[in-house]
Design a protein around this motif. Sequence first.
Motif, PDB file in Angstrom:
ATOM      1  N   PRO A   1       0.834  -1.211   0.000  1.00 53.14           N
ATOM      2  CA  PRO A   1       0.000   0.000   0.000  1.00 53.14           C
ATOM      3  C   PRO A   1       0.867   1.259   0.000  1.00 53.14           C
ATOM      4  O   PRO A   1       1.938   1.291   0.607  1.00 53.14           O
ATOM      5  CB  PRO A   1      -0.795  -0.117   1.295  1.00 53.14           C
TER       6      PRO A   1
ATOM      7  N   TYR B   1      -0.451   4.187   1.132  1.00 51.95           N
ATOM      8  CA  TYR B   1      -0.841   4.879   2.360  1.00 51.95           C
ATOM      9  C   TYR B   1      -0.655   3.956   3.548  1.00 51.95           C
ATOM     10  O   TYR B   1      -1.383   2.985   3.719  1.00 51.95           O
ATOM     11  CB  TYR B   1      -2.293   5.355   2.267  1.00 51.95           C
ATOM     12  N   ASP B   2       0.346   4.253   4.327  1.00 56.60           N
ATOM     13  CA  ASP B   2       0.647   3.473   5.522  1.00 56.60           C
ATOM     14  C   ASP B   2       1.233   4.435   6.545  1.00 56.60           C
ATOM     15  O   ASP B   2       2.418   4.768   6.499  1.00 56.60           O
ATOM     16  CB  ASP B   2       1.619   2.343   5.197  1.00 56.60           C
TER      17      ASP B   2
ATOM     18  N   GLU C   1       1.927   4.017   9.526  1.00 53.25           N
ATOM     19  CA  GLU C   1       2.650   3.401  10.636  1.00 53.25           C
ATOM     20  C   GLU C   1       4.004   2.829  10.228  1.00 53.25           C
ATOM     21  O   GLU C   1       4.712   2.297  11.077  1.00 53.25           O
ATOM     22  CB  GLU C   1       1.793   2.282  11.248  1.00 53.25           C
ATOM     23  N   ARG C   2       4.382   2.925   8.955  1.00 52.30           N
ATOM     24  CA  ARG C   2       5.641   2.295   8.546  1.00 52.30           C
ATOM     25  C   ARG C   2       6.833   3.035   9.146  1.00 52.30           C
ATOM     26  O   ARG C   2       6.868   4.270   9.181  1.00 52.30           O
ATOM     27  CB  ARG C   2       5.751   2.221   7.024  1.00 52.30           C
TER      28      ARG C   2
ATOM     29  N   GLU D   1     -10.413  -3.228   3.385  1.00 55.31           N
ATOM     30  CA  GLU D   1      -9.077  -3.804   3.368  1.00 55.31           C
ATOM     31  C   GLU D   1      -8.576  -3.871   1.933  1.00 55.31           C
ATOM     32  O   GLU D   1      -9.318  -4.213   1.014  1.00 55.31           O
ATOM     33  CB  GLU D   1      -9.102  -5.206   3.984  1.00 55.31           C
TER      34      GLU D   1
ATOM     35  N   ASN E   1       7.927   7.804   5.976  1.00 57.10           N
ATOM     36  CA  ASN E   1       7.592   6.970   7.141  1.00 57.10           C
ATOM     37  C   ASN E   1       6.769   7.750   8.154  1.00 57.10           C
ATOM     38  O   ASN E   1       6.408   8.915   7.952  1.00 57.10           O
ATOM     39  CB  ASN E   1       8.865   6.397   7.769  1.00 57.10           C
TER      40      ASN E   1
END
Length: 763
Positions: free
Chosen positions: A70, A72-73, A75-76, A143, A501
């Motif tokens: 993805p 769009y994350d 939390e990475r 999801e 990040n």
Amino acid sequence: MPYRFVVASTLLLLSSLCMAQGPAPAISYTRDIQPIFTEKCVACHACYDSACQLNLGSGEGAGRGASKIPVYDGERSKAQAPTRLFYDASGKAAWQRQGFYSVLDAQGSQAALMARMLELGHRTPLQPNAKLPSEIVLGLSRENMCPQPAEFDAYAGAHPKEGMPLAVTGLTDQQYQTLQRWLASGAPIDEQGLAPSARESLQVAQWENLLNAPGARESLVARWLYEHWFLAHIYFEGGEPGHFFQWVRSRTPSGQPIDLINTRRPNDDPGTQVYYRLWPVQGVIVHKTHITYPLSAAKMARVKTLFYSGDWQVTALPGYGPARRANPFETFEAIPAKARYQFMLDNAEYFVRTFIRGPVCRGQIATDVIRDNFWALFQAPEHDLYVTDPVYRGQATPLLAMPGQNDDVGSVLSLWLAYRDKRNEYEALRRDFYAHAPAPSWSSLWAGNDNALLSIFRHFDSASVTKGLIGEVPQTMWLFDYPLLERTYYQLAVNFDVFGNVSHQAQTRLYFDLIRNGAEQNFLRLMPAGSREDFLDDWYQNSGKFKMWLDYESIDDDKRSALKLDPQGPKKDFVNQLLTRYGELNAKPDPINRCNGAYCSRPNIDPALQDAEQALSRLASRPAAGLKVIEQLPEATLLRVQTASGKREFYSMLRNRAHSNVAFMLGESLRYQPGLDTLTIFPGILSSYPNFIFNVPADQVPAFVEAMQAVRDGASFDRVVERWGIRRSHPQFWQYFHDQTRYLQEVDPLEAGVMDMNRYENL
């Protein structure tokens, strides 16, 4: 029966039919396939928020395929490699090395993944204009399921109603057969890149010559211009309809094929000599990324006047790196501040769009720091101390650096505190210098053209910008000066990395909170002394007061304003005087939401539409506590009104959610004040992401309004939807959905593009 056998049988049947009728003509991707993708797929499969990164706006995107990674994350912990279509790789093999997999290639005895997905959708049609089954999850809460070819049977077994196109009236039989024939034949792609016309080529050469002219001064100006144009869809005076261009950096000069320098950010070190080039925008134009900018002979003359008419000099060109990204005021300090600011003001709507509407296609990283509706104004350059006072400029410049260049996760808090303190030191400096400047007056506001008055609407995780003062008098207003406008642009457009990040994204969001506060404080200086703290108390209720104490510099509530405003309602009086003084600049007069008399509609339009607007005004600018239907409405609803003569108008119905404050990154729902929500109703399309469409004949608008006023709960709202709503399952869904684009092509063709339906709700 496994779906691979169903698809194989279907393709065999299609092949037999074709043989019986004689050889079918060869299918052309450009002529036959892309139009189907544009009509039925691009609304969900474009930009970074495409499901599984499958972008079907071009042959390059279709050939690239899908990815499980993805974009769009939030939390990475580590930034990921960019996957910008046309930028970061070229050709199927190169994309597969970056983790993409084909949706077009057959897999041994199995048909292509796309063929099986289309078959699954074609075998499970929706009940016409009925609500979708509850098990189908839509929107941003869905999801990101991205089955590879070997995983399709498991996907189909678990999600039998979720073939493609997803949860919407699907392909016609002819479209389905065409796509399956194309896929069975190996999915050949014959797409040719868009090429400029002869007239456009001449203008391309003229602009490239300007930006690539030799000389230190010329090089610095070109770099600054590129960093302010890199997001623009450029169009030329007298250019071909639908032709747009982008500024890119190339290793090759004009006249040679572009050799793209694809750094993460436009102000990263290119590592080589740079040539600024204009590259045709490829693929289908989608509204959400379509931020236009005009180039013409007049614009070139303006650029030359602003940047090359003075005797300023460049002694040494600045380098690149984190420090240069963090503080563009130092990087470009040799260029006169007046030229930089005036250039941005000339097309202020474009610059505000870059960071409010933005090209990243999912903006909740930043949008929860802004109110649902507010207006933006601009300080006149001759009243901006950063432009006029070199002493102030010299002291302010080192304090204007922005965070986000260091993305070390462990340093988020210390970096935030350091930049917060530096920003507050700047605000204190600004407060003290402006305390000795002439009191702000009407001449303090820039009024150079119709970009001077802007309306911003937030739609939860997206936002829009429109010229003119639209809607009721908002709770807050922003006043940009040059340091604020430039910082906002660099923080949210130039320096923002959608592939960054959690540290980078958090620092960006936290600093944007300070930017909003600064814009509000700038505006409050126009209000009477002694009233500003009361405004702040209203804007920062409850936990907002703690945030004011913790993170914001105190406001000057003593220095007088030269504006003569009613002390009982200074903000409302300010708006009334603003509309009177700058009425000619107000691009969008709004009698529907700010009706001051018996007539609440636009003059000089079809009488049937005037009657409709008069009725719609009864829904506008009323709190949800007295208009319960607002509780049932999504963020951005479109109302399509058609007269008996066939003329139609689109109206945006925007739900403005109220909050006690918008000062925190988390816990937005805890600050929500639903009883204070209102509706803005305005002609035109004010969002790229419609959540629903109502289609109402003009003579039924009064009945529609009465039904909306009578809504008390979900059941009564369902009756309104049943009568006038266009659900995803409506037999003519795509006709109504794409009529938005046709409407824009008629009223504002330069702004037209395919709308996004990822947020179209199951009402």
